[in-house]
Design a protein around this motif. Structure first.
Motif, mmCIF file in Angstrom:
data_model
loop_
_atom_site.group_PDB
_atom_site.id
_atom_site.type_symbol
_atom_site.label_atom_id
_atom_site.label_comp_id
_atom_site.label_asym_id
_atom_site.label_seq_id
_atom_site.Cartn_x
_atom_site.Cartn_y
_atom_site.Cartn_z
ATOM 1 N N CYS A 1 0.826 -1.211 0.000
ATOM 2 C CA CYS A 1 0.000 0.000 0.000
ATOM 3 C C CYS A 1 0.862 1.264 0.000
ATOM 4 O O CYS A 1 0.525 2.254 -0.663
ATOM 5 C CB CYS A 1 -0.935 -0.011 1.215
ATOM 6 N N CYS A 2 1.979 1.220 0.723
ATOM 7 C CA CYS A 2 2.888 2.368 0.744
ATOM 8 C C CYS A 2 3.501 2.586 -0.639
ATOM 9 O O CYS A 2 3.571 3.717 -1.130
ATOM 10 C CB CYS A 2 3.984 2.150 1.783
ATOM 11 N N LEU B 1 2.217 1.618 -3.452
ATOM 12 C CA LEU B 1 1.146 2.017 -4.360
ATOM 13 C C LEU B 1 0.802 3.494 -4.211
ATOM 14 O O LEU B 1 0.603 4.197 -5.210
ATOM 15 C CB LEU B 1 -0.092 1.155 -4.101
ATOM 16 N N SER B 2 0.758 3.971 -2.971
ATOM 17 C CA SER B 2 0.396 5.370 -2.739
ATOM 18 C C SER B 2 1.434 6.318 -3.322
ATOM 19 O O SER B 2 1.087 7.324 -3.961
ATOM 20 C CB SER B 2 0.230 5.630 -1.235
ATOM 21 N N VAL B 3 2.713 5.995 -3.136
ATOM 22 C CA VAL B 3 3.778 6.847 -3.704
ATOM 23 C C VAL B 3 3.766 6.757 -5.223
ATOM 24 O O VAL B 3 3.916 7.770 -5.927
ATOM 25 C CB VAL B 3 5.155 6.445 -3.145
ATOM 26 N N ILE C 1 1.192 6.127 -7.195
ATOM 27 C CA ILE C 1 0.046 6.879 -7.710
ATOM 28 C C ILE C 1 0.346 8.374 -7.701
ATOM 29 O O ILE C 1 -0.008 9.099 -8.640
ATOM 30 C CB ILE C 1 -1.214 6.567 -6.878
ATOM 31 N N GLY C 2 1.011 8.837 -6.656
ATOM 32 C CA GLY C 2 1.385 10.244 -6.586
ATOM 33 C C GLY C 2 2.297 10.649 -7.730
ATOM 34 O O GLY C 2 2.129 11.713 -8.334
ATOM 35 N N TYR D 1 0.305 10.690 -11.019
ATOM 36 C CA TYR D 1 -0.569 11.858 -11.062
ATOM 37 C C TYR D 1 0.212 13.105 -11.470
ATOM 38 O O TYR D 1 -0.244 13.895 -12.310
ATOM 39 C CB TYR D 1 -1.228 12.069 -9.701
ATOM 40 N N LEU E 1 9.188 11.241 -6.442
ATOM 41 C CA LEU E 1 7.998 12.007 -6.050
ATOM 42 C C LEU E 1 8.359 13.426 -5.643
ATOM 43 O O LEU E 1 7.724 14.403 -6.078
ATOM 44 C CB LEU E 1 7.280 11.297 -4.899
#
Length: 295
Positions: free
Chosen positions: A17-18, A20-22, A24-25, A28, A120
């Motif tokens: 999840c960590c 994936l979140s980075v 996705i950022g 984006y 990021l």
């Protein structure tokens, strides 16, 4: 056993999840955002350099910054696990997992996460600041007559303009992403982290210079890539400096606070000092190889 298995599975899910979140950022920022549209002064000589092809391409920089350290750590952990006197396996989902696989997951996984964080933060700076590259005028060719020699026109901050160089239309947005240098941040992150990893694993006593020579090569190449960004007119010197600082800081924080690379070495050294002189001599004989062996 069930509690241990569920705890291990939960850790993997959280790690995923960590990541994936980075990720996705990053996607984006790259796909759905545009850089801040900064204006320019006609008398700004720092953005009037000619466009040049990069000495080190983005793909090549990514290869050296991420693939080479990943491959090196993979080989290092496999060799370390093979030579290690500790053959204790761990269990996951009722299957035994060799220790070297766990070590690869920890070392490479945390390295990859730090790399994503570096990207990021780099992309965030590029899009939010929108600093013009040194070759901005050549790439954009704005519809502003900068040959007008009037004082008021030369020192006016031009924001209402349109780029006219259709041949390099794909580079218009990129020409606004000078700060900070992605090549510099990623190369410094990958090479500094890998140099610290070499400090952990390469403990062969046959040469005092081998490990340090490998580390110097890592740092030299990252320095070369960073300097090439200035000579290629891709970045201002301050962009490169900021990128190098960002990559180095993320690498140090990841190595010492997140991955805690040298915790393993501290445990081995503590165990070594607690042994008898005879046991220490036997251990020294066993660890006289290019890769550290630990119990």
């Amino acid at each position: 056993m069930t509690t241990s298995m569920s705890s291990g599975a939960m850790k993997i899910v959280i790690d995923f999840c960590c990541f994936l979140s980075v990720g996705i950022g990053i996607l984006y920022l790259m796909l759905f955002t545009e850089p801040y549209e900064r204006g320019f002064f006609c008398n700004d000589e720092s953005i009037k350099y000619p466009f040049k092809i990069s000495t080190i391409s983005t793909e090549a920089a990514a290869f050296f910054a991420f693939f080479i350290p990943t491959f090196g750590m993979l080989i290092g952990e496999i060799f370390h696990g093979y030579k290690s006197t500790s053959k204790v396996n761990r269990e996951f989902c009722k299957r035994r997992v060799p220790t070297w696989i766990v070590q690869v997951y920890q070392k490479v996984g945390l390295f990859a996460f730090g790399g994503l964080v570096t990207i990021l933060m780099t992309e965030t700076a590029k899009n939010s600041i929108g600093r013009l590259r040194p070759h901005f005028i050549d790439v954009c060719q704005p519809n502003i007559d900068c040959k007008n020699g009037s004082y008021e026109f030369q020192y006016k901050y031009h924001t209402n303009f349109t780029c006219q160089n259709e041949d390099r239309k794909k580079l218009w947005d990129d020409s606004r992403k000078s700060f900070l240098s992605g090549h510099s941040s990623c190369m410094m992150y990958g090479m500094v982290y890998f140099a610290l990893y070499l400090q952990l694993r390469v403990t062969w006593k046959g040469s005092k210079l081998l490990r340090h020579s490998l580390q110097i090569i890592c740092l030299w190449f990252s320095w070369y890539v960073a300097m090439s960004r200035i000579s290629d007119h891709m970045h201002h010197w301050s962009d490169v400096l900021a990128g190098m600082l960002l990559g180095t800081i993320v690498a140090l924080i990841n190595a010492f606070c997140v991955a805690d690379l040298f915790k393993e070495r501290q445990c081995v050294d503590k165990d070594h000092h607690q042994r008898s002189p005879a046991e220490q001599n036997m251990s020294n004989d066993m660890t006289d190889s290019p890769i550290m062996i630990s119990k």
